[in-house]
Design a protein around this motif. Structure first.
Motif, PDB file in Angstrom:
ATOM      1  N   ILE A 255       0.829  -1.190   0.000  1.00 30.04           N
ATOM      2  CA  ILE A 255       0.000   0.000   0.000  1.00 30.04           C
ATOM      3  C   ILE A 255       0.869   1.248   0.000  1.00 30.04           C
ATOM      4  O   ILE A 255       1.778   1.392   0.826  1.00 30.04           O
ATOM      5  CB  ILE A 255      -0.949   0.013   1.208  1.00 30.04           C
ATOM      6  N   VAL A 256       0.589   2.150  -0.930  1.00 32.98           N
ATOM      7  CA  VAL A 256       1.247   3.463  -0.982  1.00 32.98           C
ATOM      8  C   VAL A 256       0.146   4.513  -0.810  1.00 32.98           C
ATOM      9  O   VAL A 256      -0.727   4.635  -1.666  1.00 32.98           O
ATOM     10  CB  VAL A 256       1.995   3.683  -2.302  1.00 32.98           C
ATOM     11  N   GLN A 257       0.175   5.243   0.292  1.00 27.07           N
ATOM     12  CA  GLN A 257      -0.860   6.245   0.567  1.00 27.07           C
ATOM     13  C   GLN A 257      -0.425   7.599   0.017  1.00 27.07           C
ATOM     14  O   GLN A 257       0.642   8.099   0.347  1.00 27.07           O
ATOM     15  CB  GLN A 257      -1.119   6.346   2.074  1.00 27.07           C
ATOM     16  N   ARG A 258      -1.270   8.162  -0.834  1.00 34.24           N
ATOM     17  CA  ARG A 258      -0.948   9.471  -1.403  1.00 34.24           C
ATOM     18  C   ARG A 258      -1.043  10.550  -0.326  1.00 34.24           C
ATOM     19  O   ARG A 258      -1.888  10.465   0.578  1.00 34.24           O
ATOM     20  CB  ARG A 258      -1.914   9.799  -2.538  1.00 34.24           C
ATOM     21  N   PRO A 259      -0.206  11.584  -0.402  1.00 28.81           N
ATOM     22  CA  PRO A 259      -0.297  12.687   0.569  1.00 28.81           C
ATOM     23  C   PRO A 259      -1.655  13.394   0.460  1.00 28.81           C
ATOM     24  O   PRO A 259      -2.211  13.537  -0.634  1.00 28.81           O
ATOM     25  CB  PRO A 259       0.852  13.619   0.166  1.00 28.81           C
ATOM     26  N   HIS A 260      -2.182  13.819   1.598  1.00 29.90           N
ATOM     27  CA  HIS A 260      -3.455  14.542   1.634  1.00 29.90           C
ATOM     28  C   HIS A 260      -3.173  16.031   1.786  1.00 29.90           C
ATOM     29  O   HIS A 260      -2.250  16.420   2.528  1.00 29.90           O
ATOM     30  CB  HIS A 260      -4.323  14.047   2.794  1.00 29.90           C
ATOM     31  N   PRO A 261      -3.919  16.898   1.118  1.00 20.34           N
ATOM     32  CA  PRO A 261      -3.622  18.332   1.191  1.00 20.34           C
ATOM     33  C   PRO A 261      -3.886  18.959   2.560  1.00 20.34           C
ATOM     34  O   PRO A 261      -3.355  20.029   2.860  1.00 20.34           O
ATOM     35  CB  PRO A 261      -4.560  18.935   0.133  1.00 20.34           C
ATOM     36  N   ILE A 262      -4.677  18.304   3.405  1.00 21.37           N
ATOM     37  CA  ILE A 262      -5.037  18.892   4.706  1.00 21.37           C
ATOM     38  C   ILE A 262      -4.556  18.042   5.868  1.00 21.37           C
ATOM     39  O   ILE A 262      -3.959  18.547   6.819  1.00 21.37           O
ATOM     40  CB  ILE A 262      -6.567  19.090   4.809  1.00 21.37           C
ATOM     41  N   PHE A 263      -4.773  16.739   5.796  1.00 21.57           N
ATOM     42  CA  PHE A 263      -4.548  15.877   6.961  1.00 21.57           C
ATOM     43  C   PHE A 263      -3.201  15.168   6.904  1.00 21.57           C
ATOM     44  O   PHE A 263      -2.741  14.751   5.833  1.00 21.57           O
ATOM     45  CB  PHE A 263      -5.656  14.827   7.078  1.00 21.57           C
ATOM     46  N   GLU A 264      -2.600  15.035   8.067  1.00 19.92           N
ATOM     47  CA  GLU A 264      -1.407  14.196   8.248  1.00 19.92           C
ATOM     48  C   GLU A 264      -1.810  13.017   9.126  1.00 19.92           C
ATOM     49  O   GLU A 264      -2.402  13.205  10.190  1.00 19.92           O
ATOM     50  CB  GLU A 264      -0.287  14.986   8.916  1.00 19.92           C
ATOM     51  N   ARG A 265      -1.490  11.824   8.671  1.00 23.35           N
ATOM     52  CA  ARG A 265      -1.885  10.626   9.418  1.00 23.35           C
ATOM     53  C   ARG A 265      -0.767  10.176  10.335  1.00 23.35           C
ATOM     54  O   ARG A 265       0.388  10.061   9.919  1.00 23.35           O
ATOM     55  CB  ARG A 265      -2.250   9.494   8.453  1.00 23.35           C
ATOM     56  N   ARG A 266      -1.117   9.926  11.593  1.00 22.17           N
ATOM     57  CA  ARG A 266      -0.172   9.350  12.565  1.00 22.17           C
ATOM     58  C   ARG A 266      -0.888   8.174  13.222  1.00 22.17           C
ATOM     59  O   ARG A 266      -1.732   8.352  14.098  1.00 22.17           O
ATOM     60  CB  ARG A 266       0.236  10.378  13.617  1.00 22.17           C
ATOM     61  N   GLY A 267      -0.561   6.980  12.750  1.00 19.75           N
ATOM     62  CA  GLY A 267      -1.310   5.811  13.208  1.00 19.75           C
ATOM     63  C   GLY A 267      -2.716   5.886  12.640  1.00 19.75           C
ATOM     64  O   GLY A 267      -2.916   6.089  11.443  1.00 19.75           O
ATOM     65  N   ASP A 268      -3.721   5.780  13.495  1.00 20.17           N
ATOM     66  CA  ASP A 268      -5.106   5.906  13.054  1.00 20.17           C
ATOM     67  C   ASP A 268      -5.672   7.285  13.333  1.00 20.17           C
ATOM     68  O   ASP A 268      -6.845   7.554  13.037  1.00 20.17           O
ATOM     69  CB  ASP A 268      -5.976   4.837  13.733  1.00 20.17           C
ATOM     70  N   ASP A 269      -4.862   8.182  13.923  1.00 18.18           N
ATOM     71  CA  ASP A 269      -5.297   9.564  14.172  1.00 18.18           C
ATOM     72  C   ASP A 269      -4.920  10.450  12.990  1.00 18.18           C
ATOM     73  O   ASP A 269      -3.914  10.217  12.308  1.00 18.18           O
ATOM     74  CB  ASP A 269      -4.654  10.122  15.448  1.00 18.18           C
ATOM     75  N   LEU A 270      -5.737  11.490  12.792  1.00 24.86           N
ATOM     76  CA  LEU A 270      -5.458  12.485  11.776  1.00 24.86           C
ATOM     77  C   LEU A 270      -5.166  13.815  12.453  1.00 24.86           C
ATOM     78  O   LEU A 270      -5.787  14.150  13.470  1.00 24.86           O
ATOM     79  CB  LEU A 270      -6.648  12.640  10.824  1.00 24.86           C
ATOM     80  N   HIS A 271      -4.224  14.561  11.882  1.00 26.44           N
ATOM     81  CA  HIS A 271      -3.844  15.866  12.421  1.00 26.44           C
ATOM     82  C   HIS A 271      -3.960  16.914  11.314  1.00 26.44           C
ATOM     83  O   HIS A 271      -3.636  16.640  10.151  1.00 26.44           O
ATOM     84  CB  HIS A 271      -2.412  15.843  12.955  1.00 26.44           C
ATOM     85  N   CYS A 272      -4.441  18.109  11.699  1.00 20.31           N
ATOM     86  CA  CYS A 272      -4.466  19.236  10.766  1.00 20.31           C
ATOM     87  C   CYS A 272      -4.276  20.524  11.561  1.00 20.31           C
ATOM     88  O   CYS A 272      -4.376  20.528  12.796  1.00 20.31           O
ATOM     89  CB  CYS A 272      -5.767  19.277   9.965  1.00 20.31           C
ATOM     90  N   THR A 273      -3.972  21.589  10.869  1.00 21.82           N
ATOM     91  CA  THR A 273      -3.767  22.892  11.502  1.00 21.82           C
ATOM     92  C   THR A 273      -4.775  23.896  10.946  1.00 21.82           C
ATOM     93  O   THR A 273      -4.979  23.954   9.719  1.00 21.82           O
ATOM     94  CB  THR A 273      -2.340  23.402  11.240  1.00 21.82           C
ATOM     95  N   VAL A 274      -5.412  24.654  11.848  1.00 22.34           N
ATOM     96  CA  VAL A 274      -6.319  25.704  11.428  1.00 22.34           C
ATOM     97  C   VAL A 274      -5.778  27.042  11.927  1.00 22.34           C
ATOM     98  O   VAL A 274      -5.370  27.155  13.089  1.00 22.34           O
ATOM     99  CB  VAL A 274      -7.763  25.467  11.950  1.00 22.34           C
ATOM    100  N   THR A 275      -5.707  28.018  11.052  1.00 23.12           N
ATOM    101  CA  THR A 275      -5.197  29.345  11.395  1.00 23.12           C
ATOM    102  C   THR A 275      -6.390  30.306  11.545  1.00 23.12           C
ATOM    103  O   THR A 275      -7.230  30.406  10.629  1.00 23.12           O
ATOM    104  CB  THR A 275      -4.249  29.862  10.321  1.00 23.12           C
ATOM    105  N   VAL A 276      -6.473  30.971  12.705  1.00 23.46           N
ATOM    106  CA  VAL A 276      -7.588  31.878  12.966  1.00 23.46           C
ATOM    107  C   VAL A 276      -7.046  33.275  13.262  1.00 23.46           C
ATOM    108  O   VAL A 276      -5.945  33.420  13.804  1.00 23.46           O
ATOM    109  CB  VAL A 276      -8.449  31.374  14.150  1.00 23.46           C
ATOM    110  N   PRO A 277      -7.790  34.319  12.929  1.00 21.04           N
ATOM    111  CA  PRO A 277      -7.337  35.683  13.233  1.00 21.04           C
ATOM    112  C   PRO A 277      -7.280  35.930  14.739  1.00 21.04           C
ATOM    113  O   PRO A 277      -7.944  35.255  15.522  1.00 21.04           O
ATOM    114  CB  PRO A 277      -8.392  36.564  12.565  1.00 21.04           C
TER     115      PRO A 277
END
Length: 382
Positions: A255-277
């Motif tokens: 299995i080769v998982q393509r990079p996702h534009p928003i989420f980074e996978r670490r194990g079964d958890d997903l991580h993303c960053t949101v920028t707010v004013p």
């Protein structure tokens, strides 16, 4: 001159294995070269050792009792002057009667011509959602399949495999060599048929006698939910067909998982960053967040700082072969405005004045001190 191994050891023809062993030990002590270095005695010792080797081995002893000396050259005389076989039978006929299978030793057979095929490794690229929830994919790859023309036999139409004339179908050939113990027979795979016992005179034109051809095939594959980048899935018996119609090997899907534009996978958890004013972080706000399940509304609490994490439970990837899912962790970054117009700057200064932040003293904590305190700690620690 015929050799009688029973006479050499001085035992009866119906002697037990224990009697044969005792006779050999007694003679070996008397004739051993360390005791009697005389050349004649050494030759006698070799005869005794050879006799014990035959009579202590059940198969060789039975062969000897049938009139064949295992150490005699092929076609040579044995006890009683049989000339290669009891009662005038050829040596191969005696071997066939004793061992079975056309002069072949018991437990041996021509090498199986239908060998197992190679395993195939196939890389398959998947999106994050496909690895998280599973998917059915059509996978295309080159492999070997059974030849439709000869159906795996490797022979042309109307012809068949023929018994190898070099080994007579045994799959091996024998060679007699001379050693200090006398004549020694060794066997090796037949070089003409490669140990298969048969040859192809008229090979199939489509597969050149191999019984298989190479093609690109497509397999429908079920990818389970929860696989990760680098996961290997084994599909037993789905690989290449072996030569001459042999069983298939396996397929290993990597299995080769393509990079996702928003989420980074670490194990079964997903991580993303949101920028707010800065104002939204101070006053609180309602944000629309993208998840693998669709868009969701979350509330940003007033006074949110950079580095805070908002957790959405069970919004991550499914666990492989288990119930449940990982989480979605949203990392908050507060954005400070870099350029202000005159009105914005005046309002912000008024805000700082009201909060007493127009002349901030600054707050330091261990590990985050100023340059001088870090230098002091570094030199003071020595």
């Amino acid at each position: 001159m015929a050799r009688d191994y029973y006479e050499i050891l001085g035992v009866r023809r119906d002697a037990s294995q224990d009697e044969i062993k005792k006779a050999y030990r007694r003679l070996a002590r008397e004739l051993h070269p360390d005791v009697n270095p005389d050349p004649v005695t050494q030759e006698r010792f070799k005869e005794v050792a050879q006799a014990y080797e035959v009579l202590s081995n059940t198969e060789k002893r039975r062969m000897f009792d049938m009139g064949v000396d295992p150490f005699a050259p092929a076609g040579g005389g044995g006890p009683g002057g049989f000339g290669g076989g009891a009662g005038g039978f050829p040596f191969d006929d005696i071997m066939n009667a004793f061992f079975g299978g056309g002069g072949q030793q018991a437990g041996r057979s021509p090498r199986d011509r239908a060998r197992r095929g190679r395993s195939v490794k196939v890389r398959i690229e998947l999106d994050l959602a496909e690895t998280a929830f599973g998917v059915t994919k059509d996978v295309t790859f080159p492999t070997a399949i059974v030849c439709d023309t000869c159906h795996g036999e490797g022979t042309a139409a109307g012809s068949h495999r023929e018994t190898c004339d070099m080994c007579a179908g045994r799959g091996e050939v024998s060679q007699v060599t001379r050693s200090f113990l006398g004549q020694v027979m060794t066997t090796r795979p037949c070089p003409q048929c490669s140990g298969q016992g048969s040859t192809i005179k008229n090979p199939c034109a489509d597969c050149a006698g191999e019984g298989r051809v190479r093609e690109r095939v497509t397999r429908k594959v079920q990818i389970p939910a929860g696989v990760e980048d680098g996961t290997q899935i084994q599909l037993a018996g789905e690989g290449e067909v072996g030569p001459n119609g042999g069983p298939r090997g396996d397929i290993f899907l990597e299995i080769v998982q393509r990079p996702h534009p928003i989420f980074e996978r670490r194990g079964d958890d997903l991580h993303c960053t949101v920028t707010v004013p800065m104002a939204a972080a101070a006053l609180g706000a309602s944000l629309t967040i993208e998840t693998l399940d669709g868009n969701e509304e979350i509330d940003l609490r007033p006074g949110t700082n950079s580095g805070q994490v908002i957790t959405l439970e069970a919004r991550g990837c499914k666990h492989l072969n288990e119930a449940g899912r990982g989480d979605l962790l949203i990392h908050v970054t507060v954005e400070t405005p870099g350029r202000l117009d005159d009105e914005q700057e005046a309002l912000l200064r008024k805000f700082a004045e009201l909060r007493g932040e127009d002349h901030p003293p600054g707050k330091f904590s261990p590990g985050h001190g100023n340059l001088f305190s870090r230098l002091r700690d570094a030199f003071g620690a020595r």
